[in-house]
Design a protein around this motif. Sequence first.
Motif, mmCIF file in Angstrom:
data_model
loop_
_atom_site.group_PDB
_atom_site.id
_atom_site.type_symbol
_atom_site.label_atom_id
_atom_site.label_comp_id
_atom_site.label_asym_id
_atom_site.label_seq_id
_atom_site.Cartn_x
_atom_site.Cartn_y
_atom_site.Cartn_z
ATOM 1 N N ALA A 1 0.852 -1.192 0.000
ATOM 2 C CA ALA A 1 0.000 0.000 0.000
ATOM 3 C C ALA A 1 0.883 1.236 0.000
ATOM 4 O O ALA A 1 2.016 1.214 0.498
ATOM 5 C CB ALA A 1 -0.921 -0.004 1.218
ATOM 6 N N TRP A 2 0.378 2.314 -0.555
ATOM 7 C CA TRP A 2 1.166 3.544 -0.575
ATOM 8 C C TRP A 2 0.250 4.753 -0.417
ATOM 9 O O TRP A 2 -0.938 4.709 -0.671
ATOM 10 C CB TRP A 2 1.968 3.648 -1.873
ATOM 11 C CG TRP A 2 1.143 3.708 -3.122
ATOM 12 C CD1 TRP A 2 0.700 4.823 -3.784
ATOM 13 C CD2 TRP A 2 0.648 2.589 -3.874
ATOM 14 N NE1 TRP A 2 -0.030 4.471 -4.885
ATOM 15 C CE2 TRP A 2 -0.076 3.110 -4.984
ATOM 16 C CE3 TRP A 2 0.750 1.199 -3.726
ATOM 17 C CZ2 TRP A 2 -0.694 2.288 -5.911
ATOM 18 C CZ3 TRP A 2 0.129 0.376 -4.660
ATOM 19 C CH2 TRP A 2 -0.575 0.925 -5.738
ATOM 20 N N LYS A 3 0.854 5.830 0.050
ATOM 21 C CA LYS A 3 0.125 7.087 0.206
ATOM 22 C C LYS A 3 1.057 8.237 -0.151
ATOM 23 O O LYS A 3 2.278 8.132 0.002
ATOM 24 C CB LYS A 3 -0.394 7.243 1.634
ATOM 25 C CG LYS A 3 0.689 7.180 2.706
ATOM 26 C CD LYS A 3 0.096 7.195 4.103
ATOM 27 C CE LYS A 3 1.184 7.049 5.165
ATOM 28 N NZ LYS A 3 0.633 7.011 6.532
ATOM 29 N N SER A 4 0.473 9.305 -0.646
ATOM 30 C CA SER A 4 1.263 10.468 -1.028
ATOM 31 C C SER A 4 1.598 11.302 0.200
ATOM 32 O O SER A 4 0.851 11.332 1.172
ATOM 33 C CB SER A 4 0.510 11.319 -2.050
ATOM 34 O OG SER A 4 0.288 10.597 -3.243
ATOM 35 N N HIS A 5 2.741 11.970 0.143
ATOM 36 C CA HIS A 5 3.160 12.821 1.243
ATOM 37 C C HIS A 5 3.480 14.202 0.699
ATOM 38 O O HIS A 5 4.179 14.334 -0.302
ATOM 39 C CB HIS A 5 4.380 12.236 1.956
ATOM 40 C CG HIS A 5 4.536 12.719 3.360
ATOM 41 N ND1 HIS A 5 4.936 14.001 3.664
ATOM 42 C CD2 HIS A 5 4.317 12.108 4.548
ATOM 43 C CE1 HIS A 5 4.977 14.154 4.980
ATOM 44 N NE2 HIS A 5 4.604 13.030 5.538
ATOM 45 N N PHE A 6 2.983 15.214 1.381
ATOM 46 C CA PHE A 6 3.124 16.581 0.874
ATOM 47 C C PHE A 6 4.532 17.142 1.027
ATOM 48 O O PHE A 6 4.850 18.187 0.451
ATOM 49 C CB PHE A 6 2.144 17.508 1.602
ATOM 50 C CG PHE A 6 2.503 17.762 3.043
ATOM 51 C CD1 PHE A 6 3.228 18.874 3.406
ATOM 52 C CD2 PHE A 6 2.099 16.878 4.041
ATOM 53 C CE1 PHE A 6 3.554 19.115 4.733
ATOM 54 C CE2 PHE A 6 2.415 17.103 5.367
ATOM 55 C CZ PHE A 6 3.148 18.233 5.712
ATOM 56 N N LEU A 7 5.428 16.457 1.768
ATOM 57 C CA LEU A 7 6.738 17.028 2.048
ATOM 58 C C LEU A 7 7.741 16.874 0.911
ATOM 59 O O LEU A 7 8.764 17.535 0.896
ATOM 60 C CB LEU A 7 7.330 16.380 3.312
ATOM 61 C CG LEU A 7 6.654 16.761 4.623
ATOM 62 C CD1 LEU A 7 7.288 16.010 5.771
ATOM 63 C CD2 LEU A 7 6.748 18.256 4.859
ATOM 64 N N ASN A 8 7.495 15.994 -0.034
ATOM 65 C CA ASN A 8 8.471 15.766 -1.091
ATOM 66 C C ASN A 8 7.749 15.550 -2.412
ATOM 67 O O ASN A 8 6.958 14.627 -2.544
ATOM 68 C CB ASN A 8 9.345 14.545 -0.756
ATOM 69 C CG ASN A 8 10.601 14.508 -1.610
ATOM 70 O OD1 ASN A 8 10.531 14.579 -2.826
ATOM 71 N ND2 ASN A 8 11.740 14.408 -0.968
ATOM 72 N N GLN A 9 8.017 16.392 -3.397
ATOM 73 C CA GLN A 9 7.317 16.310 -4.669
ATOM 74 C C GLN A 9 7.964 15.319 -5.623
ATOM 75 O O GLN A 9 7.307 14.752 -6.482
ATOM 76 C CB GLN A 9 7.250 17.692 -5.322
ATOM 77 C CG GLN A 9 6.425 18.700 -4.515
ATOM 78 C CD GLN A 9 6.353 20.060 -5.177
ATOM 79 O OE1 GLN A 9 7.074 20.326 -6.129
ATOM 80 N NE2 GLN A 9 5.488 20.920 -4.676
ATOM 81 N N ASP A 10 9.276 15.115 -5.515
ATOM 82 C CA ASP A 10 9.962 14.205 -6.434
ATOM 83 C C ASP A 10 9.715 12.744 -6.064
ATOM 84 O O ASP A 10 9.462 11.909 -6.924
ATOM 85 C CB ASP A 10 11.470 14.494 -6.424
ATOM 86 C CG ASP A 10 11.770 15.902 -6.932
ATOM 87 O OD1 ASP A 10 11.038 16.364 -7.823
ATOM 88 O OD2 ASP A 10 12.718 16.516 -6.427
ATOM 89 N N TYR A 11 9.843 12.429 -4.786
ATOM 90 C CA TYR A 11 9.612 11.064 -4.295
ATOM 91 C C TYR A 11 8.567 11.168 -3.196
ATOM 92 O O TYR A 11 8.895 11.239 -2.019
ATOM 93 C CB TYR A 11 10.914 10.460 -3.772
ATOM 94 C CG TYR A 11 11.996 10.370 -4.813
ATOM 95 C CD1 TYR A 11 12.035 9.307 -5.716
ATOM 96 C CD2 TYR A 11 12.978 11.344 -4.906
ATOM 97 C CE1 TYR A 11 13.021 9.229 -6.681
ATOM 98 C CE2 TYR A 11 13.973 11.270 -5.869
ATOM 99 C CZ TYR A 11 13.985 10.211 -6.748
ATOM 100 O OH TYR A 11 14.963 10.122 -7.706
ATOM 101 N N GLN A 12 7.306 11.169 -3.586
ATOM 102 C CA GLN A 12 6.268 11.593 -2.662
ATOM 103 C C GLN A 12 5.535 10.453 -1.970
ATOM 104 O O GLN A 12 4.644 10.695 -1.169
ATOM 105 C CB GLN A 12 5.250 12.451 -3.403
ATOM 106 C CG GLN A 12 4.510 11.704 -4.510
ATOM 107 C CD GLN A 12 3.480 12.573 -5.192
ATOM 108 O OE1 GLN A 12 3.234 13.688 -4.778
ATOM 109 N NE2 GLN A 12 2.870 12.063 -6.238
ATOM 110 N N HIS A 13 5.888 9.202 -2.248
ATOM 111 C CA HIS A 13 5.128 8.102 -1.671
ATOM 112 C C HIS A 13 5.786 7.531 -0.415
ATOM 113 O O HIS A 13 7.006 7.448 -0.310
ATOM 114 C CB HIS A 13 4.969 6.962 -2.689
ATOM 115 C CG HIS A 13 4.032 7.292 -3.802
ATOM 116 N ND1 HIS A 13 4.286 6.957 -5.114
ATOM 117 C CD2 HIS A 13 2.844 7.944 -3.816
ATOM 118 C CE1 HIS A 13 3.298 7.371 -5.877
ATOM 119 N NE2 HIS A 13 2.411 7.978 -5.110
ATOM 120 N N THR A 14 4.944 7.142 0.518
ATOM 121 C CA THR A 14 5.354 6.283 1.630
ATOM 122 C C THR A 14 4.716 4.927 1.385
ATOM 123 O O THR A 14 3.492 4.825 1.285
ATOM 124 C CB THR A 14 4.887 6.856 2.984
ATOM 125 O OG1 THR A 14 5.543 8.104 3.214
ATOM 126 C CG2 THR A 14 5.219 5.891 4.113
#
Length: 206
Positions: free
Chosen positions: A138-151
Amino acid sequence: MISAVLLSLVPIFIAMLYELVQIMVGRGVYKDYIVSELVIILCGLFAVIIGFIESFQFTIPSQVLLLLFYSILIVSVIVVILVKKRELVVHNGSVDEFLEVFKRTLHEQNISYKLGKEGKTGSTIHYIIDDDTDVRIAWKSHFLNQDYQHTIQVQYSVGSIIEPFVPIMVDVLREKRMDRSFSRRVIVHGVALIFIGAVYSFLYHI
């Protein structure tokens, strides 16, 4: 209500501090029992329950509250560990990058894989490894990094065929992150920890 908040803040602080250390030391890639989320959820629920009880003006000694809270927390953590579910957490990445490492590692180890019956649904993929092992990515987007934005979070069972090869994936993923900055994530965690500590200190001295 203040007593409930005080009880809840300590485990949340510890859980966030643990994750911060893992991000800094492990370059955002680490194996974990699914405990941090459980701690935060239980703390929130406990605060709500105790707040509800106190709203009816029941008198409960603080020692009893403390014992009850940490007993529930410890038992819940033990249950999670006994369920034998592991989680590989990958910060500051992309799902495509992870899947490339995941599939290449399985191919190099001659391990077969296929989509499970749940397939790909939204931001989750279900794989069947070697015909009998369930792996959910599973993955979710993170607002802190636009280039590698998934956790990315990968759930698998302890003792499954994939477990011995997870360290290989960890090493590869950490190597890919050697030139990536985690400063923004570290700053946000640090500010959150300072805020929680300040709230605890303020409420404790009321």
